[in-house]
Motif scaffolding. Structure first.
Motif, short mmCIF file in Angstrom:
data_model
loop_
_atom_site.label_atom_id
_atom_site.label_comp_id
_atom_site.label_asym_id
_atom_site.label_seq_id
_atom_site.Cartn_x
_atom_site.Cartn_y
_atom_site.Cartn_z
N GLN A 228 1.42 3.36 4.20
CA GLN A 228 1.23 2.98 2.79
C GLN A 228 -0.27 2.94 2.48
OE1 GLN A 228 4.06 2.71 1.06
NE2 GLN A 228 5.26 2.81 2.94
N TYR A 231 -1.62 6.31 1.87
CA TYR A 231 -1.18 6.79 0.57
C TYR A 231 -2.06 6.18 -0.54
CZ TYR A 231 1.74 8.28 -3.25
OH TYR A 231 2.19 8.88 -4.41
N HIS A 235 -4.42 8.15 -3.08
CA HIS A 235 -3.92 8.35 -4.44
C HIS A 235 -4.27 7.25 -5.43
CE1 HIS A 235 -1.50 11.83 -3.24
NE2 HIS A 235 -1.22 11.15 -2.15
#
Length: 276
Positions: A228, A231, A235
């Protein structure tokens, strides 16, 4: 409608790391239509709607028919071929991701038996593949919906699994543990919390995770959080402290240390290197 039809869709970017649909489609095959010999770089499930054919892998030939399902493992040479008299029609979905092998271990598929005859809840599985197909598109929301439908379809295979008791209970403890982790990783949860949710002792949970995944519950939780983290670093523009808080770390220094240990670089370096 011509005798031979093929509808398929391929996803261009593997958006979701844990599990994502690679391609999906359905086909009514001509007599003796063959794929292979060749390999795929992803998992590929075919549900046979009707007709017959053969699936050849690892020197074995399996004769399969309507209601059966077969699985192609990544990087494994296979050939599959439609029957001459009664060629099969099938629906398929290809997928990839770090959760795939673990979920498949909780089904009746195995490298030794890469097929399921008279698949339990076959009609529901067929319906889910068509739902995945209907959800296709090139937006992120499409990828998310396709993945959601894929999880549902794989859960049907898990639901129908018959194999041995102890391994199966270990699998179900691990599944429940993962369910708890994926819902609660943003809180400061402990292995005791996970074991409490699953309803087993810490040591029993540890043994189950080790047996099924080769990881301890703590390692899985850390890996999950680090995925996570990657990510969010790629992003989002959240600060390192905000990311640490969002992942259940009460201290961003500890988060950065853990990240560095796993990835060999600091969160900041990772972000600079992988900024999309």
């Amino acid at each position: 409608m011509p005798h031979h039809y093929k509808n398929s869709y391929k996803v261009t970017e593997k958006e979701l790391v844990s599990l994502s649909v690679y391609n999906v489609g359905f086909q009514k095959c001509d007599a003796l239509y063959q794929w292979g010999p060749g390999i795929r770089d992803h998992y590929l499930i075919h549900y046979i709607i009707s007709g017959k054919g053969t699936y050849r892998v690892a020197g074995q030939t399996y004769h399969l028919s309507g209601g059966d399902t077969f699985l192609v493992y990544p990087n494994t040479e296979v050939v599959y071929c439609a029957d001459e008299q009664d060629p099969w029609e099938y629906a398929w979905v290809g997928f990839t991701g770090s959760d795939a092998s673990m979920i498949l271990k909780a089904t009746d598929f195995s490298p030794e038996n890469p097929f399921i005859r008279s698949t339990p809840r076959g009609n529901d599985i067929h319906r889910q593949i068509l739902h995945i197909y209907d959800a296709r598109g090139n937006e992120f929301e499409h990828a998310v919906e396709m993945t959601g439908r894929l999880y549902t379809m794989l859960a049907l295979f898990m639901h129908g699994a018959t194999h041995a008791g102890s391994q199966n209970s270990a699998n179900s403890y691990v599944q429940k543990g993962i369910e708890y982790i994926s819902s609660n990783y943003s809180y400061a949860i402990t292995v005791e919390d996970i074991a409490g949710y699953v309803g087993v002792s810490r040591s029993h949970l540890f043994r189950s995770f080790e047996a099924v995944l080769g990881l301890s519950p703590k390692e899985y939780l850390t890996d999950f959080r680090m995925k996570q983290a990657c990510y969010l670093l790629e992003h989002s523009s959240l600060s390192i402290t905000a990311i640490a808080n969002s992942l259940g770390f009460d201290n961003s220094l500890y988060f950065s240390k853990t990240f560095h240990r796993q990835k060999g670089m600091s969160p900041k370096e990772y972000r600079e290197k992988n900024r999309s």
